[in-house]
Write a protein that holds these residues in place. Sequence first.
Motif, mmCIF file in Angstrom:
data_model
loop_
_atom_site.group_PDB
_atom_site.id
_atom_site.type_symbol
_atom_site.label_atom_id
_atom_site.label_comp_id
_atom_site.label_asym_id
_atom_site.label_seq_id
_atom_site.Cartn_x
_atom_site.Cartn_y
_atom_site.Cartn_z
ATOM 1 N N ARG A 134 56.206 17.264 -36.882
ATOM 2 C CA ARG A 134 55.798 16.842 -38.172
ATOM 3 C C ARG A 134 56.968 17.989 -38.972
ATOM 4 N N PHE A 135 57.374 17.011 -39.736
ATOM 5 C CA PHE A 135 58.780 17.445 -40.690
ATOM 6 C C PHE A 135 57.896 17.252 -42.332
ATOM 7 N N GLU A 136 58.187 18.468 -43.286
ATOM 8 C CA GLU A 136 57.809 18.020 -44.649
ATOM 9 C C GLU A 136 57.323 16.430 -44.914
ATOM 10 N N GLY A 137 55.692 17.160 -44.155
ATOM 11 C CA GLY A 137 54.482 15.986 -44.842
ATOM 12 C C GLY A 137 54.167 15.522 -43.548
ATOM 13 N N TRP A 138 55.611 14.396 -42.817
ATOM 14 C CA TRP A 138 55.227 13.200 -41.880
ATOM 15 C C TRP A 138 54.998 13.983 -40.990
ATOM 16 N N GLU A 139 54.437 13.446 -39.649
ATOM 17 C CA GLU A 139 54.481 13.126 -38.844
ATOM 18 C C GLU A 139 54.825 11.967 -37.630
ATOM 19 N N ALA A 140 55.714 12.420 -37.037
ATOM 20 C CA ALA A 140 56.478 11.453 -35.865
ATOM 21 C C ALA A 140 56.468 11.728 -34.470
ATOM 22 N N GLN A 141 55.151 10.347 -34.095
ATOM 23 C CA GLN A 141 54.591 9.972 -32.912
ATOM 24 C C GLN A 141 55.496 8.991 -32.209
ATOM 25 N N PHE A 142 56.165 9.237 -31.139
ATOM 26 C CA PHE A 142 56.784 8.721 -29.985
ATOM 27 C C PHE A 142 56.552 8.061 -29.348
ATOM 28 N N GLU A 143 55.315 8.333 -28.632
ATOM 29 C CA GLU A 143 54.861 7.652 -27.912
ATOM 30 C C GLU A 143 54.650 6.843 -28.217
ATOM 31 N N ARG A 144 54.068 6.730 -29.864
ATOM 32 C CA ARG A 144 52.939 5.840 -30.252
ATOM 33 C C ARG A 144 54.497 4.241 -31.148
ATOM 34 N N TYR A 145 55.770 5.215 -31.250
ATOM 35 C CA TYR A 145 57.102 4.809 -32.356
ATOM 36 C C TYR A 145 55.884 4.588 -33.540
ATOM 37 N N VAL A 146 55.601 5.032 -34.408
ATOM 38 C CA VAL A 146 54.995 5.850 -35.808
ATOM 39 C C VAL A 146 55.096 7.112 -37.012
ATOM 40 N N LEU A 147 55.152 6.317 -37.223
ATOM 41 C CA LEU A 147 55.563 8.106 -38.857
ATOM 42 C C LEU A 147 54.156 7.606 -39.588
ATOM 43 N N ILE A 148 53.530 8.890 -39.317
ATOM 44 C CA ILE A 148 52.404 9.153 -41.053
ATOM 45 C C ILE A 148 52.982 10.024 -41.194
ATOM 46 N N ASP A 149 52.923 9.653 -42.822
ATOM 47 C CA ASP A 149 52.609 10.123 -44.091
ATOM 48 C C ASP A 149 51.129 10.649 -44.079
ATOM 49 N N THR A 150 51.125 11.383 -45.519
ATOM 50 C CA THR A 150 49.934 12.565 -45.514
ATOM 51 C C THR A 150 48.741 11.685 -46.372
ATOM 52 N N GLU A 151 49.057 10.820 -46.346
ATOM 53 C CA GLU A 151 47.666 9.807 -46.449
ATOM 54 C C GLU A 151 47.085 8.985 -44.986
ATOM 55 N N GLY A 209 60.596 6.765 -47.678
ATOM 56 C CA GLY A 209 60.656 6.984 -48.579
ATOM 57 C C GLY A 209 61.985 8.113 -49.975
ATOM 58 N N GLU A 210 63.216 8.105 -48.756
ATOM 59 C CA GLU A 210 63.983 7.969 -48.922
ATOM 60 C C GLU A 210 64.914 7.533 -50.418
ATOM 61 N N PRO A 215 70.143 10.715 -50.817
ATOM 62 C CA PRO A 215 68.403 11.547 -50.191
ATOM 63 C C PRO A 215 68.886 12.193 -49.688
ATOM 64 N N ARG A 216 67.279 13.516 -49.753
ATOM 65 C CA ARG A 216 66.941 14.289 -49.647
ATOM 66 C C ARG A 216 66.231 14.761 -48.465
ATOM 67 N N LEU A 217 66.477 14.086 -47.171
ATOM 68 C CA LEU A 217 66.239 14.642 -45.675
ATOM 69 C C LEU A 217 67.697 14.326 -45.029
ATOM 70 N N ILE A 218 67.840 13.220 -44.766
ATOM 71 C CA ILE A 218 69.094 12.644 -43.636
ATOM 72 C C ILE A 218 70.117 12.832 -44.611
ATOM 73 N N LYS A 219 71.318 13.459 -44.567
ATOM 74 C CA LYS A 219 72.659 13.502 -45.437
ATOM 75 C C LYS A 219 72.978 13.338 -44.727
ATOM 76 N N ASP A 231 62.257 21.143 -42.273
ATOM 77 C CA ASP A 231 61.841 22.446 -41.597
ATOM 78 C C ASP A 231 60.473 21.342 -40.656
ATOM 79 N N VAL A 232 60.675 21.781 -38.681
ATOM 80 C CA VAL A 232 60.997 20.891 -37.836
ATOM 81 C C VAL A 232 60.083 21.781 -37.435
ATOM 82 N N THR A 233 58.461 20.934 -37.521
ATOM 83 C CA THR A 233 57.142 21.823 -36.027
ATOM 84 C C THR A 233 57.274 20.401 -34.505
ATOM 85 N N TRP A 234 57.421 21.288 -33.059
ATOM 86 C CA TRP A 234 56.629 19.909 -32.242
ATOM 87 C C TRP A 234 55.663 20.519 -31.738
#
Length: 235
Positions: A134-151, A209-210, A215-219, A231-234
């Motif tokens: 989880r990072f900056e309002g996003w969730e990355a699920q690597f087993e499912r290969y998806v990004l999930i936003d706040t909505e 959405g950069e 870009p704000r996240l990947i410079k 900021d990242v939490t696992w």
Amino acid sequence: MNQPAPMVAILDDEPEIRTMLSDALQDAGFRTASFGRATEFEAALARTAPDVCLVDLGLPDKDGLALVHRLALESGAAIIIISGRAQVQDRVTGLELGADDYIIKPFDPAEVVARVRARLRSGRDAGKTVSVARFEGWEAQFERYVLIDTEGKETPFSHAEGEVLRLFLESPKRLISRAQMQENLGGAAGESFDRAMDVRISRLRTKLGEDPKNPRLIKTIYGAGYIFLGDVTWG
């Protein structure tokens, strides 16, 4: 209970190549399934999920590059192109569309076995770690290969894009050089690798959405590499 041997799907319209690859992979302990046409291959994918797909680009019934691109978006399998197209631009295009590796014909079957093992080893190493970040309002699920936003909206990413994203998320706020990316992700250093990384990072920025100009996240640190600023939490 023992896990079944990894499954490798082989798609090539030449029977001799299918037999050669199948024999070499089975001798190395893999299960295989071979197909001469894309339609047969795609029908089989609806019933089973291979660990690795070996895909020839010169197919009789469908465009090989288009198939590679769809596999990268929809499948969790590692994708290795096997092709007689030896031009640098062909390799770059294949990697840009989501392939994890590119092997030029003619090849030694032992090389293919080694490349398959390398891709599976990379996947197993990733699998030993936590698969949700989880990072900056996003969730990355690597087993499912998806990004999930706040909505709750889901955006798929490819196996190749996932490797790059995981590398960033495991080393936030630290410079990652091109050499480090090549060492961690595999592949031959050079123009084709650099182009493939640029495209994957561009696609990740779009999915996040950069602003491509700022870009704000990947410079991009010109002449040095990239840095992920979130900021990242696992877990």
